[in-house]
Design an enzyme around this catalytic site. Sequence first.
Site, PDB file in Angstrom:
ATOM      1  CB  SER A 192     -18.728  -5.974   1.002  1.00  0.00           C
ATOM      2  OG  SER A 192     -19.161  -6.417  -0.280  1.00  0.00           O
ATOM      3  CG  HIS A 204      14.832  29.249 -15.099  1.00  0.00           C
ATOM      4  ND1 HIS A 204      13.751  28.477 -15.453  1.00  0.00           N
ATOM      5  CD2 HIS A 204      14.832  30.288 -15.964  1.00  0.00           C
ATOM      6  CE1 HIS A 204      13.152  29.011 -16.487  1.00  0.00           C
ATOM      7  NE2 HIS A 204      13.765  30.107 -16.839  1.00  0.00           N
ATOM      8  CG  HIS A 244       5.761 -22.929  11.618  1.00  0.00           C
ATOM      9  ND1 HIS A 244       6.792 -22.977  10.724  1.00  0.00           N
ATOM     10  CD2 HIS A 244       6.310 -23.080  12.838  1.00  0.00           C
ATOM     11  CE1 HIS A 244       7.916 -23.169  11.397  1.00  0.00           C
ATOM     12  NE2 HIS A 244       7.653 -23.224  12.671  1.00  0.00           N
TER      13      HIS A 244
END
Lengths: 467, 467, 467, 467
Positions: free
Chosen positions: C288, C86, C162
Amino acid sequence: MDTTTLDIFASVSPLEYRYLHMPEAAEVRAYLAEEAFVRYMAKVEAALVEAYAAEGLCSKEIAQAVAQAASRITAAEVYHEEERIHHETRALVNCLAQKAGATAAPWIHLGATSEDIIGTANALRYRDFCRRMLLPALCELEKTLISLSLREKESCQIGRTHGQHAVPLTLGFALCEYVSRLGGRIVRLGECSDNLRGKFSGAVGAYNAQSLLLADPLEFEKTFLATLGLKPADHSTQIIEPEYTLDLLHAAVSLFGVFANLSDDMRHLQRSEIGEISEEFTAAQVGSSTMPHKQNPISFENIKSLWKVFVPRVFTAYLDQISEHQRDLTNSASSRFVGEILCALYIATLRLNATLGRLGVNRAALEVNLKKNWHKTIAEPCYLILARNGHVGAHERVRKAVQSGENLSAWLSKELVRPLTASEENTLRGPEHYLGLAIKKTEVVCQEWQEKIAALEVFQSRRDCRC
Amino acid sequence: MDTTTLDIFASVSPLEYRYLHMPEAAEVRAYLAEEAFVRYMAKVEAALVEAYAAEGLCSKEIAQAVAQAASRITAAEVYHEEERIHHETRALVNCLAQKAGATAAPWIHLGATSEDIIGTANALRYRDFCRRMLLPALCELEKTLISLSLREKESCQIGRTHGQHAVPLTLGFALCEYVSRLGGRIVRLGECSDNLRGKFSGAVGAYNAQSLLLADPLEFEKTFLATLGLKPADHSTQIIEPEYTLDLLHAAVSLFGVFANLSDDMRHLQRSEIGEISEEFTAAQVGSSTMPHKQNPISFENIKSLWKVFVPRVFTAYLDQISEHQRDLTNSASSRFVGEILCALYIATLRLNATLGRLGVNRAALEVNLKKNWHKTIAEPCYLILARNGHVGAHERVRKAVQSGENLSAWLSKELVRPLTASEENTLRGPEHYLGLAIKKTEVVCQEWQEKIAALEVFQSRRDCRC
Amino acid sequence: MDTTTLDIFASVSPLEYRYLHMPEAAEVRAYLAEEAFVRYMAKVEAALVEAYAAEGLCSKEIAQAVAQAASRITAAEVYHEEERIHHETRALVNCLAQKAGATAAPWIHLGATSEDIIGTANALRYRDFCRRMLLPALCELEKTLISLSLREKESCQIGRTHGQHAVPLTLGFALCEYVSRLGGRIVRLGECSDNLRGKFSGAVGAYNAQSLLLADPLEFEKTFLATLGLKPADHSTQIIEPEYTLDLLHAAVSLFGVFANLSDDMRHLQRSEIGEISEEFTAAQVGSSTMPHKQNPISFENIKSLWKVFVPRVFTAYLDQISEHQRDLTNSASSRFVGEILCALYIATLRLNATLGRLGVNRAALEVNLKKNWHKTIAEPCYLILARNGHVGAHERVRKAVQSGENLSAWLSKELVRPLTASEENTLRGPEHYLGLAIKKTEVVCQEWQEKIAALEVFQSRRDCRC
Amino acid sequence: MDTTTLDIFASVSPLEYRYLHMPEAAEVRAYLAEEAFVRYMAKVEAALVEAYAAEGLCSKEIAQAVAQAASRITAAEVYHEEERIHHETRALVNCLAQKAGATAAPWIHLGATSEDIIGTANALRYRDFCRRMLLPALCELEKTLISLSLREKESCQIGRTHGQHAVPLTLGFALCEYVSRLGGRIVRLGECSDNLRGKFSGAVGAYNAQSLLLADPLEFEKTFLATLGLKPADHSTQIIEPEYTLDLLHAAVSLFGVFANLSDDMRHLQRSEIGEISEEFTAAQVGSSTMPHKQNPISFENIKSLWKVFVPRVFTAYLDQISEHQRDLTNSASSRFVGEILCALYIATLRLNATLGRLGVNRAALEVNLKKNWHKTIAEPCYLILARNGHVGAHERVRKAVQSGENLSAWLSKELVRPLTASEENTLRGPEHYLGLAIKKTEVVCQEWQEKIAALEVFQSRRDCRC
């Protein structure tokens, strides 16, 4: 200027100097300011002594004296006392004691740990704020969205996936996505705010002090909190289980996420090349300090920007799930900032509602964009008609036909072994004939949410009468 | 070694090479591996054709052929086809078509957009994983916590706030904080996983393709999804509203937060100076590569560490709330990572359960720590007794007495105008007499959750029979 | 199939089953896989014994035996031993000891704590990965961006703020934003990866063990680490100061942020209404599963999506800054996931480079969009000419003129007291005459980065020869 | 009370009503308040006209008029004008124009886009704040830590890993971890704040307006910004590359992370069972409102708590890396919150410094804890002595011996084939003899940072004279 007055522009916090500026936002302070916190704490302290009186432990006069003292407490005096003793709640208790007099004094805060008061006061004021300000504002926004959605339910628009023209829908249908998502989040926020809890279990949650004073502390906790309209936390240590507030903040920031998605959609629909909608500018409004022609989607940009500020803050609440043993204090400063998130969400709600309320729609642009690529977007119905008639590889064949620039409608007629049905022919006449259930689904979703919001409002107003 | 086989130590992902190593974890792959994803998608495709057959659009033979094809599909062949056409869902459809034959082929995926299949398949597998693996494991952990809590309900322990000795409680009471918080989160996770939704509304959510094929697409969506045990999303675009999955992940990471808090408590109780509990080490176990004496709280450290890895990942889900217009694809790669969060939570649940199952309690240390500061922690009951007897400034007087090193018990007798009552005298005899309702509250909380968990398990097992 | 082999589609991690699929990515495993980690640890253990031999503490034969043992170590055997004891590092030491023989065994890992090896090995492999794979790939990407930028330096494009048409620039100028930002981040990533540190300071960083074995432990740490090309951390406890790795991850995710911004720009320029650029589709590629006409910006969407997955992960590193006292282990599991971030960044780099390498530019669309709003975007030069001629309120007057739909060029001539200069007249002829320094700045930035990248590459290649 | 005055307790932001309360913090407002922002913007506008005058474009009188106007500007009047025109920067320009008169008016802001002013003003004020307040405060803290570290360099303390006693060190050595880590972060913060950049490149960064006005806009940008002590961004669009600010915030929150780790260490060392250090309480200070005996580590808890509030905020800066095309405005609101992070870090710095300045050390507790587990912590030197003498499996043998409760010192003597050397024997005498280089390393690290901090301070003060 005395030390407790601040020029608003001397503040560092944008919430203070900029976003709480709106007159509509002023009322926020009645719940989320420090003054409000102190008053809510005083209210809880008074309710506790009241509950002691009801239990027969102290006299009604004492309870009244404390209630009166509580109604006259100010944050300024509490902070003044705190400077001396460095403990906010004990400072409050001292101030109350001084006002209430020597007979009442020992009963104030008796058996309570600070968090019994603070945690309960916060649950109370956040719940009140949600019930009385945030949820009503959100319901208004939802109603604006429903109106807009219904108004535009038949306004044909090209559907877009990946920013590419896909198949048609209507502007109303596109907006009713947000009716549905926002509605769902409002309900969730309502549930979470109604589920905020109080506590009166003492320093480590084991009712040690309470057991010394009361016959049945669990029952007392329930009845005392019920006088404030709250239920006790299922379990508490020094503090209320953090998951009640965490769930509320998750609801709040995920609600903000819906705002952000809507705002992004609205921003992009205003792009110069798309121009399907617009924010209305006033006559004197300037868009750019150097480009006189500019009219920018500033409100939607602002909301997206606030989302960027506030969504990461839920992480503080995830971190505050960890409090060592019966409590470390590392959630003390951090929990003070919870109100800012709710405040910002409220401000964004008002602004979004105002902006949507004056949203301009450019119908010509809607039509131009809708038709622009019909020679390509017709591909889906062509493929479906072909496939439904048993043509293997229909998708691939249409894909190649569209790539090679075929007139798909004509091409399809040749490919098919049988003539087009009337309905098929109609569908292929134009994008406005291939709308699917866009209109009907818009009506269904809007009606559903009209009813749910109405029910929610009735429920809220009834509850407000009770409290 | 062929290209689809990987030496486990050649993997970069710690989940693969390290944490899924446990034999108990292997079953996870049946839901969360890519192979499972492909199989779930195939299952949805088959169910769709089955629904068409039920509707009378195609024959039952076609539906059977597709079902058979779906049962034989492998991820490897789908990926192979995807390499050619660069589209995962269409690759799956092509593979199914080839297996199902030319008559069935056109019916496969007819009217569906990829996300009708992907979104529905993911809802299905995450729900199945939660129902069949995660929630049962969490219930086991909750039962372990309840047992431990009840076993230790009378083990007196000093309560700690700010890491400082406060007032007494019991170890069982301290643990039942987690019975309550974990229980609450399990219920929430269950609700959220049960609320995952499917869709069959086409490329932009307006049922365009469906309207060409079906008389009542809304009804068809409902009945088709019902065959998979799912409900449709309230609204969908190309994709299902992201909030269903977001809420699930919020529940998951907030559950992880409870694990983290519990683990921190357990870590600190193992500090060399406190030593009240211990993780059991095996005989051969090494604690440090250089300090042969070390026995560390490695399991609790591991769980806290995994929390640090996975709590930030909920942010991806908050970011995925934004998808432009009827969908951009920027949630495609990101949504593939959802399974990792659920997987890690499952692994942590197993480990926490195993660790708590063998938790050692050092009763001597509990007692030493409990009594160590009774001369100071007695301050609260002294103050309460004084205050209840009407002494103004009781808190301040006790505070000064404790600071000046008084024997508080003796000091109190002198201060009081009347003798201590028997009950008061008893309380002051020692910390084990000032436990408040620690024992009773533990019993109440544990019983409540025993019943809730039992009910949840019955409910789950009934539902599993149905599916 | 034995327990250490995994079908790739049985993996839960998308990195494994999907993103490391690319043949170009396979080499990643040589640094970031668990096998690589074990080999790097073994290399560090061997270098330590070698340094002991150089110091004269043990024989050269012993060092050779250990080096040989290290070269033959596998992760599988270490994990097998770990199952017994361990402890991963002690397991490695046991395996090395067994291979190296009894004489050499005591010298292996002598004086080292696990983290002396682990921390050093990780610094080494992350640095090697950055130097040999990540930075070269990033330099290739930077060179692709520079080429593209220079190729398109004169391609006029409307500038957008913007999302609204602002003033003109060129596509090359727009791209050179990313030459600059990416370049800056590459340099930072290089600095941070070069600054990863090792340690040999023992269990708490105080060189306790080292002082028992060595005359000058500080000097030994320096010379030992120098043999690996590393410097020691300025200070260490059991672990290396976490900020070295944190800075690297900050550089990595902020680099990813630049990718995300670039990808968003490229996505939007591909919108159906804008269409200025395109990702090249292959002939067989499907866009698609239901809309045969679709060609989507999937590569840029993929990169944006991976950013959403990996940017929140830097939070784990911020959380890992906290390790109690000389170390708790709560950074153990979490630090294993560092490699995934670097791996994902590498994969995104390759994909971005490939996509930009075949970017299509639609010159007709560039021109249409550029000219579309010149009647409005001409506002800025009009305002400037007016203002420069001393007209008070020039901005406001142009704003009103543009709002009332004036032909600005004509309007300006009337407003001005003197005729337009030739240069002014030229500017107002069209947007392609109002480009400012778009072309020149593109050249300046590209040349600067061509030189810096060349220098970086020379430097890297020299260093690689040395190591 | 007029609309621009706010009762401090009517504020929602905890920074305002609570954390900026300290008189030492008032000066913060001179850089981070909105008033300061407006003043810095005005300063940049004035500097621009000054630069035009230097270039000979306008007269010196005009520049003086603008400079005078700028010195008299207030946020209140700018906000008043903004209410009319809805644009903050243009509002400022209008106010300046009115004050400066008609001749000067056209030159104000000429050629500038808002961000030329805003971005430059923010770079300037954040840099000034760092140089004049934050860095000096951090240097004070570093010096306090160095003093403390040196004062306690010989105070033996048990080293702890995993909360378990490991091997010895000194308290000074433990503290010098933070001297080193904090020092490193201070240097990084200094570099990042010195690297904040300005811009004067116009609406899209292509110097369109500038090219109309100036012969060499690149050169003008450099000389104009140099008058403010800034360099231009390597490239800009409408905005400065976001990575300069992002790096600063990364430095800031990672610095906060070091505070958090130190605070956690200090908190745990104050646990009732450990008690090695203490925060000094004042005579009147209350620790708990119900437990009169409590003295809690509230300052360290507060700092940890503030870290939880502010570390997630860096995520906003990561999100702000994305601004579409030449800029969307979605970073506008968010960038306003940058100052809050710097402000909080400053406040935490002051508090941490004050707390460390009065840190109490309990030497008795240090000694008790150090010796408590020597019978086990002696295991490392025993193993090393055994291994260095060629014993195979030394680690495992010591591990078993310690497990079976052997007296390790005696056991070792029996195991060894030769007697212990004097030096070995000395080491095994007690933990204070196994300190490694704890003292020396403390001295080395402290001296290194004393020099670096002194150099940094000299450098800062020189720079301040220049500006």
